[in-house]
Design a protein around this motif. Structure first.
Motif, short mmCIF file in Angstrom:
data_model
loop_
_atom_site.label_atom_id
_atom_site.label_comp_id
_atom_site.label_asym_id
_atom_site.label_seq_id
_atom_site.Cartn_x
_atom_site.Cartn_y
_atom_site.Cartn_z
N PHE A 185 0.84 -1.19 0.00
CA PHE A 185 0.00 0.00 0.00
C PHE A 185 0.88 1.25 0.00
CE2 PHE A 185 -2.39 -3.37 2.08
CZ PHE A 185 -3.60 -3.32 1.41
N ASP A 186 0.38 2.30 -0.62
CA ASP A 186 1.12 3.56 -0.65
C ASP A 186 1.10 4.27 0.70
OD1 ASP A 186 1.70 3.37 -3.43
OD2 ASP A 186 -0.35 4.02 -3.87
N ALA A 189 3.33 10.30 9.61
CA ALA A 189 3.60 11.27 8.55
C ALA A 189 2.75 12.52 8.73
CB ALA A 189 3.33 10.64 7.18
N HIS A 190 1.56 12.34 9.30
CA HIS A 190 0.67 13.48 9.55
C HIS A 190 -0.38 13.06 10.56
CE1 HIS A 190 -0.09 17.55 7.94
NE2 HIS A 190 -1.33 17.36 8.37
N ILE A 191 -1.01 14.04 11.20
CA ILE A 191 -2.07 13.80 12.17
C ILE A 191 -3.28 14.63 11.80
CG2 ILE A 191 -2.77 14.13 14.59
CD1 ILE A 191 0.16 13.58 15.35
N VAL A 192 -4.44 14.00 11.82
CA VAL A 192 -5.70 14.68 11.51
C VAL A 192 -6.57 14.68 12.76
CG1 VAL A 192 -7.80 14.62 10.10
CG2 VAL A 192 -5.60 14.03 9.08
N VAL A 193 -7.19 15.82 13.03
CA VAL A 193 -8.12 15.94 14.16
C VAL A 193 -9.44 16.49 13.64
CG1 VAL A 193 -6.35 16.24 15.93
CG2 VAL A 193 -7.22 18.24 14.70
N VAL A 194 -10.49 16.38 14.46
CA VAL A 194 -11.82 16.80 14.02
C VAL A 194 -12.14 18.24 14.42
CG1 VAL A 194 -12.75 14.47 13.99
CG2 VAL A 194 -12.90 15.82 16.09
N CYS A 195 -11.28 18.87 15.22
CA CYS A 195 -11.51 20.28 15.57
C CYS A 195 -10.18 20.90 15.99
CB CYS A 195 -12.55 20.40 16.69
SG CYS A 195 -12.03 19.66 18.24
N PRO A 196 -10.03 22.22 15.82
CA PRO A 196 -8.76 22.88 16.12
C PRO A 196 -8.31 22.71 17.57
CG PRO A 196 -10.18 24.32 14.83
CD PRO A 196 -11.01 23.13 15.22
N VAL A 205 1.03 13.52 1.32
CA VAL A 205 1.91 12.68 2.16
C VAL A 205 2.60 11.61 1.32
CG1 VAL A 205 1.92 11.01 4.05
CG2 VAL A 205 0.61 13.12 4.28
N ILE A 206 1.87 10.99 0.39
CA ILE A 206 2.47 9.98 -0.46
C ILE A 206 3.57 10.58 -1.33
CG2 ILE A 206 2.05 8.44 -2.43
CD1 ILE A 206 -0.75 7.93 -1.24
N ASN A 207 3.30 11.72 -1.92
CA ASN A 207 4.30 12.40 -2.76
C ASN A 207 5.55 12.77 -1.96
OD1 ASN A 207 2.66 12.22 -5.02
ND2 ASN A 207 1.75 14.24 -4.73
N ALA A 242 6.60 11.26 0.77
CA ALA A 242 7.32 10.03 1.13
C ALA A 242 8.12 9.52 -0.05
CB ALA A 242 6.32 8.98 1.60
N ASN A 243 7.56 9.59 -1.25
CA ASN A 243 8.25 9.13 -2.45
C ASN A 243 9.45 10.02 -2.78
OD1 ASN A 243 6.47 7.01 -2.77
ND2 ASN A 243 5.14 8.13 -4.20
N ALA A 244 9.28 11.33 -2.53
CA ALA A 244 10.36 12.27 -2.82
C ALA A 244 11.51 12.09 -1.83
CB ALA A 244 9.83 13.71 -2.74
N GLY A 245 11.15 11.69 -0.59
CA GLY A 245 12.18 11.49 0.44
C GLY A 245 12.97 10.23 0.23
#
Length: 403
Positions: A101-102, A172-179, A396-398, A400-403
């Motif tokens: 998986f990517d 690679a990143h974190i997502v939340v539902v409110c600030p 994030v995928i881009n 990771a691939n660039a890194g």
């Protein structure tokens, strides 16, 4: 993109939080991406969250790989999580041993999958994003008078904090539902703000009819107050305030009642009986699916909710925004939701019985029928939130691939 979504409670239109990932997986599949979801199988889901969330088919073109865990209901929650993690690790390893998986997107709770994310990244070279619907260890523990219980909770919290911190640092990143949740994660885990994105829950317009820009409903002799979800659950005290305010209005000859769509709560009937309130103040309909419940709420004059979460928004407020009805939000003044709702001209933040009473009278006397005249529902739709999620995954995928 080849995306693996880890969402143990994934079940269409359940009210346990998985709706977010169901909607996202459907959207990603419609955009042509290869989506695999790793989730609990039916028996385990029934034991964890109940059978009512398993009545709707899975989205088309989404591959669902189900795993199983022992019930563990007799175990302490720490031992149960440890047991579930053991079975989770074994079965996701079987999948990842022959599939590439990517990116991996893990949505929580439950939180035990977070304990394996760092190792997955190392073993399989897969970047991962953590989607926090709830902050778990960063939220305050319930009060207890027992010093021993406090000590045990503290030890568990320290261990969970270390594990979740490691997971966050390696994400690679974190997502939340409110600030507010994002700010708490930033300060607690020392994560840079650039690594955290807020993506609202939103309302699911894919199962709802398209609404006009402004939908008015003329007031009649009766006032119908709608409530969708668990009433007197997150704050029995504040829910009781709503009953008291309605009872006071009825005693003055105003025909007003609360129409509750959601799981019956024995606290409601007990409170009405114990305090000798008019039984006509409350009408309970029981559980309904999302679409039917929203259709019923559209015929209400006012929508109500109670909340005490210091940083969260939940899903109810977005459903109410879609319906564009005046909202009475019963909550403490200082929480993030109280700040969020200030953007809507007819959303009333209430912190007492008198506040609720005044809000209902004001809405009724002035025949207020909309939440906002400057209505922009798409800003809070799941489609827009899914677009943002898709863009983030690609970034994030881009990277990771660039890194």
């Amino acid at each position: 993109m080849k995306i693996l979504i880890v969402s143990p409670y994934y079940a269409p239109y359940s009210r346990v939080g998985s709706v977010r990932m169901v909607s996202l997986s459907r959207y990603l599949a419609e955009q042509g991406h290869a989506i695999t979801v790793f989730a609990l199988e039916r028996k385990s889901l029934e034991e964890e969250v109940g059978a009512d969330c398993l009545t709707t088919p899975d989205p088309p073109n989404v591959e669902i790989v189900r795993y199983s865990v022992p019930n563990g209901a007799h175990l302490h929650y720490v031992k149960r999580d440890r047991l579930h993690l053991k079975y989770f690790r074994k079965q996701i390893d079987q999948l990842l041993s022959y599939r590439h998986f990517d990116i991996l997107l893990v949505s929580c709770g439950p939180f035990y999958p977070l304990r394996y994310m760092k190792e997955i990244k190392k073993k399989y070279a897969i970047p991962y994003i953590v989607d926090y619907r709830d902050l778990d260890v960063l939220n305050a523990a319930p009060e207890t008078p027992s010093l021993l219980v406090k000590l045990k909770r503290r030890i568990v919290a320290i261990h969970k904090f270390i594990v979740e911190n490691q997971c966050a640092q390696n994400a690679a990143h974190i997502v939340v539902v409110c600030p507010g949740d994002g700010e708490k994660i930033r300060k607690s885990f020392h994560i840079p703000a650039s690594k955290i994105t807020t993506i609202f829950n939103g309302y699911d317009e894919t199962v709802l009819p398209e609404k006009k820009a402004v939908s008015t409903r003329p007031f009649g002799d009766s006032v119908h107050i709608g409530y969708f979800g668990k009433f007197m659950y997150c704050s029995p005290e504040r829910g009781a305030w709503l009953l008291e305010a309605i009872n006071s209005l009825r005693s003055q000859g105003i025909d007003v009642a609360l129409h509750h769509i959601g799981t019956p709560n024995p606290l409601i009937a007990n409170y009405i009986e114990k305090n000798e309130l008019d039984p006509k103040i409350y009408v309970g309909y029981g559980d309904m699916n999302y679409q039917k419940g929203m259709e019923m709420l559209e015929n209400m004059d006012i929508l109500a909710m109670e909340d005490v979460h210091p940083t969260g928004l939940g899903t109810k407020i977005f459903d109410y925004i879609y319906l564009n009805r005046p909202v009475i939000a019963i909550l403490p003044r200082g929480i993030y939701l109280a700040e969020f709702i200030q953007r809507f001209e007819n959303c009333y933040a209430c912190d007492s019985v008198q506040d609720i009473y005044n809000a209902i009278i004001n809405i009724r006397n002035n025949k207020i029928s909309v939440l906002s005249s400057n209505y922009q529902p798409h800003d809070y739709s799941r489609q827009l939130q899914n677009q943002r999620f898709t863009e983030l995954l690609a970034e994030v995928i881009n990277s990771a691939n660039a890194g």
